[in-house]
Design a protein around this motif. Structure first.
Motif, PDB file in Angstrom:
ATOM      1  N   SER A  35       0.821  -1.211   0.000  1.00 20.81           N
ATOM      2  CA  SER A  35       0.000   0.000   0.000  1.00 20.81           C
ATOM      3  C   SER A  35       0.851   1.255   0.000  1.00 20.81           C
ATOM      4  CB  SER A  35      -0.910   0.011   1.240  1.00 20.81           C
ATOM      5  OG  SER A  35      -1.965  -0.887   1.080  1.00 20.81           O
ATOM      6  N   GLY A  36       0.240   2.373  -0.414  1.00 18.14           N
ATOM      7  CA  GLY A  36       0.945   3.645  -0.398  1.00 18.14           C
ATOM      8  C   GLY A  36       0.989   4.289  -1.756  1.00 18.14           C
ATOM      9  N   ASN A  37       1.739   5.380  -1.826  1.00 19.75           N
ATOM     10  CA  ASN A  37       1.886   6.146  -3.063  1.00 19.75           C
ATOM     11  C   ASN A  37       3.302   6.072  -3.579  1.00 19.75           C
ATOM     12  OD1 ASN A  37      -0.693   6.892  -2.488  1.00 19.75           O
ATOM     13  ND2 ASN A  37      -0.258   9.046  -2.171  1.00 19.75           N
ATOM     14  N   LYS A  38       3.403   6.206  -4.901  1.00 18.85           N
ATOM     15  CA  LYS A  38       4.724   6.353  -5.526  1.00 18.85           C
ATOM     16  C   LYS A  38       4.598   7.382  -6.629  1.00 18.85           C
ATOM     17  CE  LYS A  38       8.419   3.809  -7.815  1.00 18.85           C
ATOM     18  NZ  LYS A  38       8.872   2.477  -8.267  1.00 18.85           N
ATOM     19  N   GLU A  39       5.531   8.312  -6.645  1.00 19.60           N
ATOM     20  CA  GLU A  39       5.471   9.396  -7.617  1.00 19.60           C
ATOM     21  C   GLU A  39       6.669   9.338  -8.548  1.00 19.60           C
ATOM     22  OE1 GLU A  39       4.314  13.154  -5.869  1.00 19.60           O
ATOM     23  OE2 GLU A  39       5.530  14.231  -7.338  1.00 19.60           O
ATOM     24  N   ASP A  40       6.410   9.611  -9.833  1.00 25.77           N
ATOM     25  CA  ASP A  40       7.495   9.668 -10.806  1.00 25.77           C
ATOM     26  C   ASP A  40       7.118  10.721 -11.830  1.00 25.77           C
ATOM     27  OD1 ASP A  40       9.165   7.243 -13.027  1.00 25.77           O
ATOM     28  OD2 ASP A  40       9.565   9.347 -12.561  1.00 25.77           O
ATOM     29  N   GLY A  41       7.669  11.917 -11.652  1.00 25.02           N
ATOM     30  CA  GLY A  41       7.333  13.005 -12.566  1.00 25.02           C
ATOM     31  C   GLY A  41       5.858  13.364 -12.470  1.00 25.02           C
ATOM     32  N   ARG A  42       5.166  13.311 -13.594  1.00 26.37           N
ATOM     33  CA  ARG A  42       3.741  13.657 -13.612  1.00 26.37           C
ATOM     34  C   ARG A  42       2.840  12.491 -13.204  1.00 26.37           C
ATOM     35  NH1 ARG A  42       1.702  14.272 -18.240  1.00 26.37           N
ATOM     36  NH2 ARG A  42       3.374  13.390 -19.527  1.00 26.37           N
ATOM     37  N   PHE A  43       3.424  11.352 -12.951  1.00 27.10           N
ATOM     38  CA  PHE A  43       2.653  10.140 -12.656  1.00 27.10           C
ATOM     39  C   PHE A  43       2.734   9.793 -11.167  1.00 27.10           C
ATOM     40  CE2 PHE A  43       1.816   8.944 -17.018  1.00 27.10           C
ATOM     41  CZ  PHE A  43       2.843   9.545 -17.716  1.00 27.10           C
ATOM     42  N   THR A  44       1.577   9.427 -10.615  1.00 29.94           N
ATOM     43  CA  THR A  44       1.508   8.940  -9.242  1.00 29.94           C
ATOM     44  C   THR A  44       0.700   7.649  -9.217  1.00 29.94           C
ATOM     45  OG1 THR A  44       1.607  11.176  -8.312  1.00 29.94           O
ATOM     46  CG2 THR A  44       0.771   9.434  -6.882  1.00 29.94           C
ATOM     47  N   ALA A  45       1.287   6.621  -8.641  1.00 31.87           N
ATOM     48  CA  ALA A  45       0.579   5.355  -8.454  1.00 31.87           C
ATOM     49  C   ALA A  45       0.171   5.245  -6.993  1.00 31.87           C
ATOM     50  CB  ALA A  45       1.457   4.182  -8.854  1.00 31.87           C
ATOM     51  N   GLN A  46      -1.048   4.826  -6.777  1.00 32.79           N
ATOM     52  CA  GLN A  46      -1.596   4.727  -5.430  1.00 32.79           C
ATOM     53  C   GLN A  46      -2.184   3.343  -5.239  1.00 32.79           C
ATOM     54  OE1 GLN A  46      -5.241   7.159  -4.191  1.00 32.79           O
ATOM     55  NE2 GLN A  46      -3.531   8.426  -3.470  1.00 32.79           N
ATOM     56  N   VAL A  47      -1.899   2.740  -4.097  1.00 29.83           N
ATOM     57  CA  VAL A  47      -2.425   1.411  -3.795  1.00 29.83           C
ATOM     58  C   VAL A  47      -3.155   1.463  -2.456  1.00 29.83           C
ATOM     59  CG1 VAL A  47      -1.847  -0.993  -3.290  1.00 29.83           C
ATOM     60  CG2 VAL A  47      -0.580   0.243  -5.056  1.00 29.83           C
ATOM     61  N   ASP A  48      -4.367   0.972  -2.446  1.00 20.39           N
ATOM     62  CA  ASP A  48      -5.135   0.844  -1.206  1.00 20.39           C
ATOM     63  C   ASP A  48      -5.510  -0.626  -1.065  1.00 20.39           C
ATOM     64  OD1 ASP A  48      -8.133   2.462   0.160  1.00 20.39           O
ATOM     65  OD2 ASP A  48      -6.908   0.803   0.869  1.00 20.39           O
ATOM     66  N   LYS A  49      -4.700  -1.365  -0.343  1.00 26.44           N
ATOM     67  CA  LYS A  49      -4.937  -2.801  -0.233  1.00 26.44           C
ATOM     68  C   LYS A  49      -6.184  -3.107   0.580  1.00 26.44           C
ATOM     69  CE  LYS A  49      -1.858  -5.876   0.069  1.00 26.44           C
ATOM     70  NZ  LYS A  49      -0.829  -6.751   0.655  1.00 26.44           N
ATOM     71  N   SER A  50      -6.535  -2.255   1.502  1.00 28.94           N
ATOM     72  CA  SER A  50      -7.730  -2.522   2.313  1.00 28.94           C
ATOM     73  C   SER A  50      -8.986  -2.497   1.450  1.00 28.94           C
ATOM     74  CB  SER A  50      -7.834  -1.514   3.455  1.00 28.94           C
ATOM     75  OG  SER A  50      -7.984  -0.204   2.943  1.00 28.94           O
ATOM     76  N   SER A  51      -8.971  -1.656   0.414  1.00 31.98           N
ATOM     77  CA  SER A  51     -10.120  -1.566  -0.487  1.00 31.98           C
ATOM     78  C   SER A  51      -9.915  -2.374  -1.759  1.00 31.98           C
ATOM     79  CB  SER A  51     -10.389  -0.099  -0.866  1.00 31.98           C
ATOM     80  OG  SER A  51     -10.626   0.680   0.280  1.00 31.98           O
ATOM     81  N   LYS A  52      -8.736  -2.948  -1.915  1.00 31.56           N
ATOM     82  CA  LYS A  52      -8.376  -3.698  -3.125  1.00 31.56           C
ATOM     83  C   LYS A  52      -8.576  -2.809  -4.356  1.00 31.56           C
ATOM     84  CE  LYS A  52      -9.412  -8.333  -1.333  1.00 31.56           C
ATOM     85  NZ  LYS A  52     -10.189  -8.006  -0.131  1.00 31.56           N
ATOM     86  N   TYR A  53      -7.890  -1.688  -4.319  1.00 33.53           N
ATOM     87  CA  TYR A  53      -8.117  -0.642  -5.315  1.00 33.53           C
ATOM     88  C   TYR A  53      -6.776   0.020  -5.604  1.00 33.53           C
ATOM     89  CZ  TYR A  53     -10.675   3.408  -7.245  1.00 33.53           C
ATOM     90  OH  TYR A  53     -11.196   4.371  -8.059  1.00 33.53           O
ATOM     91  N   ILE A  54      -6.431   0.141  -6.897  1.00 33.27           N
ATOM     92  CA  ILE A  54      -5.228   0.861  -7.256  1.00 33.27           C
ATOM     93  C   ILE A  54      -5.563   1.940  -8.271  1.00 33.27           C
ATOM     94  CG2 ILE A  54      -3.820  -1.167  -6.783  1.00 33.27           C
ATOM     95  CD1 ILE A  54      -3.281  -1.376  -9.811  1.00 33.27           C
ATOM     96  N   SER A  55      -4.767   2.995  -8.242  1.00 37.16           N
ATOM     97  CA  SER A  55      -5.013   4.127  -9.129  1.00 37.16           C
ATOM     98  C   SER A  55      -3.712   4.608  -9.749  1.00 37.16           C
ATOM     99  CB  SER A  55      -5.638   5.293  -8.353  1.00 37.16           C
ATOM    100  OG  SER A  55      -6.865   4.933  -7.767  1.00 37.16           O
ATOM    101  N   LEU A  56      -3.847   5.211 -10.908  1.00 35.24           N
ATOM    102  CA  LEU A  56      -2.747   5.925 -11.555  1.00 35.24           C
ATOM    103  C   LEU A  56      -3.260   7.323 -11.868  1.00 35.24           C
ATOM    104  CD1 LEU A  56       0.131   5.829 -12.860  1.00 35.24           C
ATOM    105  CD2 LEU A  56      -1.043   5.366 -15.027  1.00 35.24           C
ATOM    106  N   PHE A  57      -2.545   8.330 -11.359  1.00 35.72           N
ATOM    107  CA  PHE A  57      -2.898   9.715 -11.628  1.00 35.72           C
ATOM    108  C   PHE A  57      -1.867  10.319 -12.579  1.00 35.72           C
ATOM    109  CE2 PHE A  57      -6.266   9.987  -8.597  1.00 35.72           C
ATOM    110  CZ  PHE A  57      -5.909   9.130  -7.565  1.00 35.72           C
ATOM    111  N   ILE A  58      -2.365  11.046 -13.554  1.00 32.58           N
ATOM    112  CA  ILE A  58      -1.492  11.752 -14.485  1.00 32.58           C
ATOM    113  C   ILE A  58      -1.802  13.236 -14.350  1.00 32.58           C
ATOM    114  CG2 ILE A  58      -0.703  11.998 -16.862  1.00 32.58           C
ATOM    115  CD1 ILE A  58      -1.972   9.271 -17.471  1.00 32.58           C
ATOM    116  N   ARG A  59      -0.802  14.004 -13.933  1.00 32.86           N
ATOM    117  CA  ARG A  59      -0.985  15.456 -13.802  1.00 32.86           C
ATOM    118  C   ARG A  59      -0.564  16.148 -15.084  1.00 32.86           C
ATOM    119  NH1 ARG A  59       1.427  13.848  -9.344  1.00 32.86           N
ATOM    120  NH2 ARG A  59       3.472  14.478 -10.103  1.00 32.86           N
ATOM    121  N   ASP A  60      -1.162  17.319 -15.334  1.00 40.26           N
ATOM    122  CA  ASP A  60      -0.794  18.111 -16.511  1.00 40.26           C
ATOM    123  C   ASP A  60      -0.732  17.213 -17.751  1.00 40.26           C
ATOM    124  OD1 ASP A  60       2.128  19.981 -17.603  1.00 40.26           O
ATOM    125  OD2 ASP A  60      -0.007  20.284 -18.044  1.00 40.26           O
ATOM    126  N   SER A  61      -1.830  16.548 -18.032  1.00 38.88           N
ATOM    127  CA  SER A  61      -1.836  15.554 -19.115  1.00 38.88           C
ATOM    128  C   SER A  61      -1.489  16.187 -20.462  1.00 38.88           C
ATOM    129  CB  SER A  61      -3.206  14.871 -19.171  1.00 38.88           C
ATOM    130  OG  SER A  61      -4.232  15.826 -19.314  1.00 38.88           O
TER     131      SER A  61
END
Lengths: 114, 113
Positions: free
Chosen positions: B53-79
């Protein structure tokens, strides 16, 4: 950088032909995989290999076979091509790099069977 | 029910917007999570790799993991228009090389200039 290459980008074959798709990786990875990718179905694993001369069936092995005679090379064989094998075929190898332990894909071979 | 669910889209957003891409999964044993980007007629390329679980950021991209909800996300800033591609999530329970990854079906994203 990991490099996975595939022998052809586009291939057109006729029904009943024997088709060879070849994949080569240059990172000394032990694990290699063959997938096919179809719209709406995503990536489906056909076969994988975790060592030379070793192979395991994936989710959709029917109509396919594989060969791994050398560590860097993994071949997918369609013994008698059929129209329902028209697809994008992707090879991958798996191993460690600075990003972590994961799979690295080749550019794909778009196979059309007429 | 599929082990990994991903909305196929297509998703169209204007340039500069924040994009959110998501996957849900059912196997609580998954611990390693990846996002791949695939341009048209190309093979997928690894974009982000995270563990647990947790966040990881790389430039404009952020990956987020929520294991309690079994849900992952990828955010793209300034697309950017160059972000137009299909994004696939993938996951596994171990980092053993002979374990296959489980993939989502991919979300097709278009960034409109």
């Amino acid at each position: 950088d990991v490099k996975v290459t595939q022998s052809s980008r586009y291939l057109v074959k006729r029904t009943g032909e024997k088709v060879f798709l070849e994949c080569v990786q240059d990172m000394d990875h032990e694990n290699m995989f063959w997938y096919r990718q179809d719209p709406g179905l995503g990536l489906r694993l056909i076969y994988f290999s975790y060592d030379v001369k070793m192979k395991e069936k994936g989710d959709i092995p029917e109509g396919y076979s594989v060969s791994r005679e050398k560590k860097e090379r993994f071949s997918l064989i369609l013994e008698s091509a059929s129209t329902n094998q028209t697809s994008m075929y992707l090879c991958a190898s798996r191993g460690w790099s600075k990003e972590g332990d994961t799979q690295y894909f080749g550019p794909g071979t778009r196979l059309t069977v007429l | 029910q599929k082990e990994v669910e991903q909305d196929p889209g297509p998703l169209s957003v204007p340039e500069g917007a924040i994009v959110s891409l998501n996957c849900t999964y059912s196997n609580s044993a998954f611990q390693y999570f990846m996002w791949y980007r695939q341009y048209s007629r190309k093979g997928p390329e690894l974009l982000m790799y995270t563990y647990s679980s947790g966040n990881k950021e790389d430039g404009r991209f952020t990956a987020q993991v929520d294991k309690s909800s079994k849900y992952i996300s990828l955010f793209i800033r300034d697309s950017q228009p160059s972000d137009s591609a299909t994004y696939l999530c993938a996951m596994s329970s171990t980092n053993f090389g002979n374990e296959k990854l489980t993939f989502g079906t991919g979300t097709r994203l278009t960034i409109i200039p």
